[in-house]
Design an enzyme around this catalytic site. Structure first.
Site, PDB file in Angstrom:
ATOM      1  N   ASP A  15      -7.526  -5.548   3.570  1.00 33.01           N
ATOM      2  CA  ASP A  15      -6.675  -4.357   3.634  1.00 33.01           C
ATOM      3  C   ASP A  15      -6.723  -3.769   5.042  1.00 33.01           C
ATOM      4  O   ASP A  15      -7.784  -3.377   5.524  1.00 33.01           O
ATOM      5  CB  ASP A  15      -7.237  -3.329   2.623  1.00 33.01           C
ATOM      6  N   MET A  44     -12.390  -4.320   4.295  1.00 33.28           N
ATOM      7  CA  MET A  44     -11.411  -3.594   5.120  1.00 33.28           C
ATOM      8  C   MET A  44     -11.326  -4.238   6.500  1.00 33.28           C
ATOM      9  O   MET A  44     -12.356  -4.559   7.104  1.00 33.28           O
ATOM     10  CB  MET A  44     -11.843  -2.140   5.277  1.00 33.28           C
ATOM     11  N   ASP A  71      -3.424   4.316  -2.143  1.00 34.04           N
ATOM     12  CA  ASP A  71      -4.453   4.791  -1.195  1.00 34.04           C
ATOM     13  C   ASP A  71      -4.753   6.268  -1.405  1.00 34.04           C
ATOM     14  O   ASP A  71      -3.991   7.135  -0.973  1.00 34.04           O
ATOM     15  CB  ASP A  71      -3.970   4.561   0.241  1.00 34.04           C
ATOM     16  N   SER A  78       0.839  -1.191   0.000  1.00 36.40           N
ATOM     17  CA  SER A  78       0.000   0.000   0.000  1.00 36.40           C
ATOM     18  C   SER A  78       0.876   1.243   0.000  1.00 36.40           C
ATOM     19  O   SER A  78       1.700   1.419   0.901  1.00 36.40           O
ATOM     20  CB  SER A  78      -0.875  -0.038   1.261  1.00 36.40           C
ATOM     21  N   MET A 122      -6.971   9.432  -0.588  1.00 33.65           N
ATOM     22  CA  MET A 122      -7.834   9.906   0.502  1.00 33.65           C
ATOM     23  C   MET A 122      -8.094  11.403   0.318  1.00 33.65           C
ATOM     24  O   MET A 122      -7.187  12.156  -0.050  1.00 33.65           O
ATOM     25  CB  MET A 122      -7.154   9.679   1.849  1.00 33.65           C
ATOM     26  N   HIS A 177      -7.367   2.500  -4.546  1.00 33.27           N
ATOM     27  CA  HIS A 177      -8.391   2.444  -3.484  1.00 33.27           C
ATOM     28  C   HIS A 177      -8.856   3.868  -3.212  1.00 33.27           C
ATOM     29  O   HIS A 177      -8.125   4.654  -2.601  1.00 33.27           O
ATOM     30  CB  HIS A 177      -7.745   1.805  -2.242  1.00 33.27           C
ATOM     31  N   HIS A 228      -0.908  -1.060  -4.505  1.00 28.16           N
ATOM     32  CA  HIS A 228      -2.192  -0.574  -3.975  1.00 28.16           C
ATOM     33  C   HIS A 228      -2.004   0.897  -3.637  1.00 28.16           C
ATOM     34  O   HIS A 228      -1.140   1.260  -2.828  1.00 28.16           O
ATOM     35  CB  HIS A 228      -2.553  -1.382  -2.718  1.00 28.16           C
ATOM     36  N   MET A 272     -10.732   6.374  -1.251  1.00 29.96           N
ATOM     37  CA  MET A 272     -11.402   6.667   0.022  1.00 29.96           C
ATOM     38  C   MET A 272     -11.824   8.137  -0.056  1.00 29.96           C
ATOM     39  O   MET A 272     -11.221   9.033   0.571  1.00 29.96           O
ATOM     40  CB  MET A 272     -10.451   6.408   1.205  1.00 29.96           C
TER      41      MET A 272
HETATM   42  C1  DX5 Z   1      -6.047   2.379   5.148  1.00 31.61           C
HETATM   43  C2  DX5 Z   1      -5.503   1.913   3.798  1.00 31.61           C
HETATM   44  C3  DX5 Z   1      -4.626   0.694   3.912  1.00 31.61           C
HETATM   45  C4  DX5 Z   1      -3.428   0.887   4.846  1.00 31.61           C
HETATM   46  C5  DX5 Z   1      -2.705  -0.414   5.080  1.00 31.61           C
HETATM   47  O1  DX5 Z   1      -7.102   3.271   4.921  1.00 31.61           O
HETATM   48  O2  DX5 Z   1      -6.559   1.626   2.922  1.00 31.61           O
HETATM   49  O3  DX5 Z   1      -4.212   0.322   2.605  1.00 31.61           O
HETATM   50  O4  DX5 Z   1      -2.544   1.820   4.276  1.00 31.61           O
HETATM   51  O5  DX5 Z   1      -1.641  -0.154   5.989  1.00 31.61           O
HETATM   52  P1  DX5 Z   1      -1.298  -1.247   7.120  1.00 31.61           P
HETATM   53  O6  DX5 Z   1      -0.891  -2.494   6.379  1.00 31.61           O
HETATM   54  O7  DX5 Z   1      -0.149  -0.629   7.880  1.00 31.61           O
HETATM   55  O8  DX5 Z   1      -2.528  -1.446   7.931  1.00 31.61           O
HETATM   56 ZN    ZN Z   2      -6.122   0.751   0.996  1.00 28.49          ZN
END
Ligand code: DX5
Ligand code: ZN
Length: 229
Positions: A184, A149, A47, A20, A49, A78, A45, A80
């Site tokens: 995840d 999740m 992320d 990620s 946000m 992903h 992956h 968010m």
């Molecule tokens: C959280 C993300 C995950 C996160 C995973 O909102 O979607 O992808 O970064 O990080 P770890 O493996 O440290 O939980």
């Molecule tokens: Zn994620």
């Protein structure tokens, strides 16, 4: 590599560890991507946000574009964010191969899943830990990937929430191998085997990889624990 080919590549590679890009060194993105490739990683992956859907702010299309220029590995994006329907076209343009949005962020998940597929990308649907599986009823036939999740979205380094395992088990019974099942959050060497046993084939890993001197050993260990023969 066209999106569909990358989705097919992901589908045929399970189990797959997907680092990620949240806790990586963004000041040395090219070096990070090369280190991950050398470690044998088969996809990334990303992320995204927006500070609204989750209380954190990361990056958008320019970083996806930059990573697309660095590698032809499948990019699993992903989202968010609120109003993902406004942005899926731009993320597809930027080079996302799988675009996953949160069912909690839309009124009509089916139409957005269709739209993502029409764009040529793989369509993913994510559920936060507190979201009931019934929330995605009627969408499974349009999903290339379902993300259960195991932490509240927004941050890395959180504790694994076993609630994801029940969802994965039930989803595996319903979809079998037709849909990529992804987990995840808090995935590491003490939780990954239970995720695989529950039916996950795609494992997003952040803090268990980043911060290590050498990514190779941990990626290999997690891949074996996930069931790669
Ligand atoms: C959280 C993300 C995950 C996160 C995973 O909102 O979607 O992808 O970064 O990080 P770890 O493996 O440290 O939980
Ligand atoms: Zn994620």
């Amino acid at each position: 590599m066209p999106q569909r080919a990358n989705v097919a590549r992901l589908r045929s590679s399970a189990p797959v560890i997907l680092p990620s890009l949240l806790l990586c060194d963004f000041g040395n993105l090219e070096r990070e991507v090369r280190r991950l490739e050398e470690a044998g990683v088969e996809g990334l992956h990303l992320d995204v946000m927006d500070g609204c859907f989750v209380p954190n702010l990361t990056y958008g299309m320019p970083i996806v574009q930059a990573i697309r220029r660095l590698t032809d590995m499948p990019l699993d994006v992903h989202l968010m964010i609120v109003d993902p329907e406004q942005y899926v076209g731009q993320f597809s343009e930027a080079g996302a191969d799988v675009i996953t949005f949160h069912v909690e962020a839309v009124k009509n998940p089916r139409s957005l899943l269709e739209r993502i597929r029409d764009l040529g990308a793989g369509a993913g649907l994510a559920m936060s830990p507190e979201t009931e599986l019934s929330r995605i009823d009627g969408c499974l036939d349009l999903c290339d990937l379902i993300l259960a999740m195991s932490v509240a979205p927004g941050f890395g380094k959180q504790k694994f929430d076993e609630i994801a395992l029940d969802k994965l088990r039930r989803l595996k019974q319903i979809v079998g191998d037709d849909v990529m099942l992804e987990v995840d959050g808090g995935v590491n060497k003490t939780t990954i085997e239970r995720c695989a046993e529950a039916g996950a084939g795609y494992f997003v890993v952040g803090s268990a990889i980043f911060g290590k001197e050498d990514y190779g050993p941990v990626v290999r260990e997690l891949t074996q624990l996930a069931g790669r023969r």
